[in-house]
Design an enzyme around this catalytic site. Sequence first.
Site, PDB file in Angstrom:
ATOM      1  N   VAL A 124       0.877  -1.173   0.000  1.00  0.00           N
ATOM      2  CA  VAL A 124       0.000   0.000   0.000  1.00  0.00           C
ATOM      3  C   VAL A 124       0.918   1.228   0.000  1.00  0.00           C
ATOM      4  CG1 VAL A 124      -1.706   1.318   1.325  1.00  0.00           C
ATOM      5  CG2 VAL A 124      -1.901  -1.175   1.177  1.00  0.00           C
TER       6      VAL A 124
ATOM      7  N   TYR B 286      -1.408  -9.631   8.198  1.00  0.00           N
ATOM      8  CA  TYR B 286      -1.671 -10.991   7.689  1.00  0.00           C
ATOM      9  C   TYR B 286      -2.324 -11.861   8.769  1.00  0.00           C
ATOM     10  CZ  TYR B 286       1.481  -9.645   3.857  1.00  0.00           C
ATOM     11  OH  TYR B 286       2.059  -9.012   2.792  1.00  0.00           O
TER      12      TYR B 286
ATOM     13  N   ASN C 160       9.402  -7.070   9.864  1.00  0.00           N
ATOM     14  CA  ASN C 160       8.218  -6.360   9.391  1.00  0.00           C
ATOM     15  C   ASN C 160       6.978  -6.788  10.186  1.00  0.00           C
ATOM     16  OD1 ASN C 160       6.303  -4.951   7.959  1.00  0.00           O
ATOM     17  ND2 ASN C 160       6.945  -5.666   5.934  1.00  0.00           N
TER      18      ASN C 160
ATOM     19  N   GLU D 194       6.068 -14.866   2.056  1.00  0.00           N
ATOM     20  CA  GLU D 194       7.200 -14.624   2.948  1.00  0.00           C
ATOM     21  C   GLU D 194       7.185 -13.155   3.331  1.00  0.00           C
ATOM     22  OE1 GLU D 194       8.078 -16.108  -0.109  1.00  0.00           O
ATOM     23  OE2 GLU D 194       8.229 -18.148   0.666  1.00  0.00           O
TER      24      GLU D 194
HETATM   25  C1  LIG Z   1       1.877  -3.889   5.287  1.00  0.00           C
HETATM   26  C2  LIG Z   1       0.962  -2.952   4.538  1.00  0.00           C
HETATM   27  C3  LIG Z   1       0.588  -3.548   3.205  1.00  0.00           C
HETATM   28  C4  LIG Z   1      -0.305  -2.730   5.370  1.00  0.00           C
HETATM   29  O1  LIG Z   1      -1.131  -1.832   4.652  1.00  0.00           O
HETATM   30  P1  LIG Z   1      -2.146  -0.862   5.368  1.00  0.00           P
HETATM   31  O2  LIG Z   1      -3.046  -0.355   4.301  1.00  0.00           O
HETATM   32  O3  LIG Z   1      -1.413   0.142   6.168  1.00  0.00           O
HETATM   33  O4  LIG Z   1      -2.907  -1.855   6.326  1.00  0.00           O
HETATM   34  P2  LIG Z   1      -4.218  -1.525   7.146  1.00  0.00           P
HETATM   35  O5  LIG Z   1      -5.015  -0.479   6.486  1.00  0.00           O
HETATM   36  O6  LIG Z   1      -4.840  -2.817   7.501  1.00  0.00           O
HETATM   37  O7  LIG Z   1      -3.729  -0.797   8.419  1.00  0.00           O
HETATM   38  C5  LIG Z   1      -2.815  -1.255   9.283  1.00  0.00           C
HETATM   39  C6  LIG Z   1      -2.932  -0.376  10.520  1.00  0.00           C
HETATM   40  O8  LIG Z   1      -3.764   0.784  10.340  1.00  0.00           O
HETATM   41  C7  LIG Z   1      -4.926   0.725  11.186  1.00  0.00           C
HETATM   42  N1  LIG Z   1      -6.089   1.164  10.392  1.00  0.00           N
HETATM   43  C8  LIG Z   1      -6.748   0.457   9.464  1.00  0.00           C
HETATM   44  N2  LIG Z   1      -7.767   1.189   8.951  1.00  0.00           N
HETATM   45  C9  LIG Z   1      -7.732   2.385   9.588  1.00  0.00           C
HETATM   46  C10 LIG Z   1      -8.515   3.554   9.518  1.00  0.00           C
HETATM   47  N3  LIG Z   1      -9.575   3.644   8.684  1.00  0.00           N
HETATM   48  N4  LIG Z   1      -8.181   4.602  10.292  1.00  0.00           N
HETATM   49  C11 LIG Z   1      -7.129   4.523  11.121  1.00  0.00           C
HETATM   50  N5  LIG Z   1      -6.338   3.429  11.247  1.00  0.00           N
HETATM   51  C12 LIG Z   1      -6.650   2.377  10.501  1.00  0.00           C
HETATM   52  C13 LIG Z   1      -5.037  -0.708  11.550  1.00  0.00           C
HETATM   53  O9  LIG Z   1      -5.712  -0.879  12.792  1.00  0.00           O
HETATM   54  C14 LIG Z   1      -3.599  -1.048  11.635  1.00  0.00           C
HETATM   55  O10 LIG Z   1      -3.036  -0.470  12.787  1.00  0.00           O
HETATM   56  P3  LIG Z   1      -1.730  -1.048  13.446  1.00  0.00           P
HETATM   57  O11 LIG Z   1      -0.691  -1.198  12.363  1.00  0.00           O
HETATM   58  O12 LIG Z   1      -1.379  -0.051  14.477  1.00  0.00           O
HETATM   59  O13 LIG Z   1      -2.165  -2.364  14.018  1.00  0.00           O
HETATM   60  C15 LIG Z   1       1.629  -1.566   4.339  1.00  0.00           C
HETATM   61  O14 LIG Z   1       2.048  -1.094   5.572  1.00  0.00           O
HETATM   62  C16 LIG Z   1       2.797  -1.599   3.353  1.00  0.00           C
HETATM   63  O15 LIG Z   1       2.609  -1.560   2.155  1.00  0.00           O
HETATM   64  N6  LIG Z   1       4.031  -1.601   3.898  1.00  0.00           N
HETATM   65  C17 LIG Z   1       5.242  -1.514   3.074  1.00  0.00           C
HETATM   66  C18 LIG Z   1       5.398  -2.697   2.179  1.00  0.00           C
HETATM   67  C19 LIG Z   1       5.331  -4.006   2.933  1.00  0.00           C
HETATM   68  O16 LIG Z   1       5.935  -4.158   3.974  1.00  0.00           O
HETATM   69  N7  LIG Z   1       4.577  -4.956   2.363  1.00  0.00           N
HETATM   70  C20 LIG Z   1       4.459  -6.285   2.902  1.00  0.00           C
HETATM   71  C21 LIG Z   1       5.560  -7.118   2.343  1.00  0.00           C
HETATM   72  S1  LIG Z   1       5.424  -8.820   2.867  1.00  0.00           S
END
Ligand SMILES: CC(C)(COP(=O)(O)OP(=O)(O)OC[C@H]1O[C@@H](n2cnc3c(N)ncnc32)[C@H](O)[C@@H]1OP(=O)(O)O)[C@@H](O)C(=O)NCCC(=O)NCCS
Length: 166
Positions: free
Chosen positions: A79, A123, A116, A111
């Site tokens: 994301v 997940y 991370n 993986e």
């Molecule tokens: C890992 C990743 C895909 C997660 O994506 P994301 O869109 O942030 O995930 P979510 O929307 O589910 O949110 C995660 C967090 O935001 C919070 N959240 C979700 N929706 C929300 C909202 N509407 N308002 C506020 N917070 C929210 C969740 O509770 C969660 O909180 P936490 O991390 O403190 O537990 C993203 O961080 C990313 O792309 N990271 C870099 C690349 C990476 O590491 N990819 C995975 C490789 S294996």
Amino acid sequence: MSAVLQPLEAHLEALTIERLDAVCAVEQRAYSHPWTRANFIDSMAAGYHCQLLMGGDTLIGYFVAMKGVDEVHLLNFTVAPEFQRQGWAPMLLQALGGWSRAQGAQWLWLEVRESNGRAQAVYLRHGFRSVGLRKGYYPAAGSQRENAVVMSLHLNESASAWGALQ
Ligand SMILES: CC(C)(COP(=O)(O)OP(=O)(O)OC[C@H]1O[C@@H](n2cnc3c(N)ncnc32)[C@H](O)[C@@H]1OP(=O)(O)O)[C@@H](O)C(=O)NCCC(=O)NCCS
């Protein structure tokens, strides 16, 4: 800086050459060791399932998944930093789950870097379990290596956790 879009403004589309610049720009900002342009081109050429989540013309996130015999392997799941923590990851995971089921897959595998924790938490929340460790799987700072946590999800067991988008 974060940016906000409503879920109804978002749609999925297949990765095309025209979108590669945008994907690579997000990839560079999202990872310490980003995929190269060639990695994405190779994935498209191999027929992997490369999906973009778009808000109009703005790239919110994407995933790349490879189909096996009765499993799907998630190779990239991202994301864009400005859209993280807004609930887009679940939407991408639902799209992945729906496509995987339609392929007849029983299992999803991935993986993730041991460091991370945020991605692992996302997940785990969606029903994945940690099932192993691959030692030194990822490049890390300098010439060091980092372990990968192997996670899997049995698609039949996870129907309720994956919502209605299937
Ligand atoms: C890992 C990743 C895909 C997660 O994506 P994301 O869109 O942030 O995930 P979510 O929307 O589910 O949110 C995660 C967090 O935001 C919070 N959240 C979700 N929706 C929300 C909202 N509407 N308002 C506020 N917070 C929210 C969740 O509770 C969660 O909180 P936490 O991390 O403190 O537990 C993203 O961080 C990313 O792309 N990271 C870099 C690349 C990476 O590491 N990819 C995975 C490789 S294996």
